[in-house]
Design an enzyme around this catalytic site. Sequence first.
Site, PDB file in Angstrom:
ATOM      1  N   ASP A  12       1.015  -1.294  -0.001  1.00  0.00           N
ATOM      2  CA  ASP A  12      -0.077  -0.005  -0.251  1.00  0.00           C
ATOM      3  C   ASP A  12       0.834   1.461  -0.222  1.00  0.00           C
ATOM      4  O   ASP A  12       0.594   2.390   0.508  1.00  0.00           O
ATOM      5  CB  ASP A  12      -0.617   0.162   1.803  1.00  0.00           C
ATOM      6  CG  ASP A  12      -1.598  -0.818   1.055  1.00  0.00           C
ATOM      7  OD1 ASP A  12      -2.493  -1.282  -0.390  1.00  0.00           O
ATOM      8  OD2 ASP A  12      -2.679  -0.953   1.984  1.00  0.00           O
ATOM      9  N   LYS A  37       1.253  -6.751 -14.026  1.00  0.00           N
ATOM     10  CA  LYS A  37       1.038  -7.134 -12.721  1.00  0.00           C
ATOM     11  C   LYS A  37       1.312  -8.768 -12.671  1.00  0.00           C
ATOM     12  O   LYS A  37      -0.019  -9.591 -12.566  1.00  0.00           O
ATOM     13  CB  LYS A  37      -0.516  -6.756 -11.759  1.00  0.00           C
ATOM     14  CG  LYS A  37      -0.088  -6.978 -10.649  1.00  0.00           C
ATOM     15  CD  LYS A  37       0.385  -6.254 -10.167  1.00  0.00           C
ATOM     16  CE  LYS A  37      -0.117  -6.186  -8.370  1.00  0.00           C
ATOM     17  NZ  LYS A  37       0.668  -4.991  -7.300  1.00  0.00           N
TER      18      LYS A  37
END
Length: 233
Positions: A12, A37
């Site tokens: 994060d 990703k």
Amino acid sequence: MQRYFITGTDTDTGKTLIASALLARARRDGLTTLGLKPVASGCENTGAGLRNADALSLMAHTFPATDYATINPFAFEPAIAPHLAAQRAGCDLGLERLEGVLAPPLAEPRDLILVEGAGGWRVPLNPEENLAELASRLDLPVVLVVGLKLGCLNHAQLTAEAIQADGLELAGWVGNLLDPGFAVDDTLYQANLAHLTRVIPAPCLGVVPRLTEASPIERAGKAADYLHLPRID
């Protein structure tokens, strides 16, 4: 053709925001792009299959467009560590398999390709292997996203040292403001940024403030205003 691995000082930290913003910046310069990703947990089950918000953001800034499976070949529903999500799904998440899946897209004739990791630098893939080893096997220079908050100085220096200890080039770093309180006192904020500039042995590609745009695509477009590309500019 430029290829980079995007990592962060922690989970994060805004890796996807910065990766998407770098792709958006490249598009402004008329470059072709691809955001990958390879491993994502915390996916939503949709009619089209599992979809990850981070991967969809990279997909939105990829040109020419490509299919979702290319961008995110290993998608897992639980929002837990990728190696645990893979174990629950009975998936072999190993370096050799990942390297094989990534070989075709990495060989595409795109001006800029970014491979975004998961979490921080040493996130495990399985009991024996981690994502840092994938960057090493692919021999990708690394862009480090530093989440600007209390504790980031230590996290940033340790991560930069680990990347270099693994024999990889640190191509640049980006500061991403996570805690608005970290920048309330501008004198202290600038001192912290100056310290990061001293201890991270790579150029700063930009510092992104806390953004308020509603959608991830809009935030990435705004963040691109604060960034420049590694090497290409």
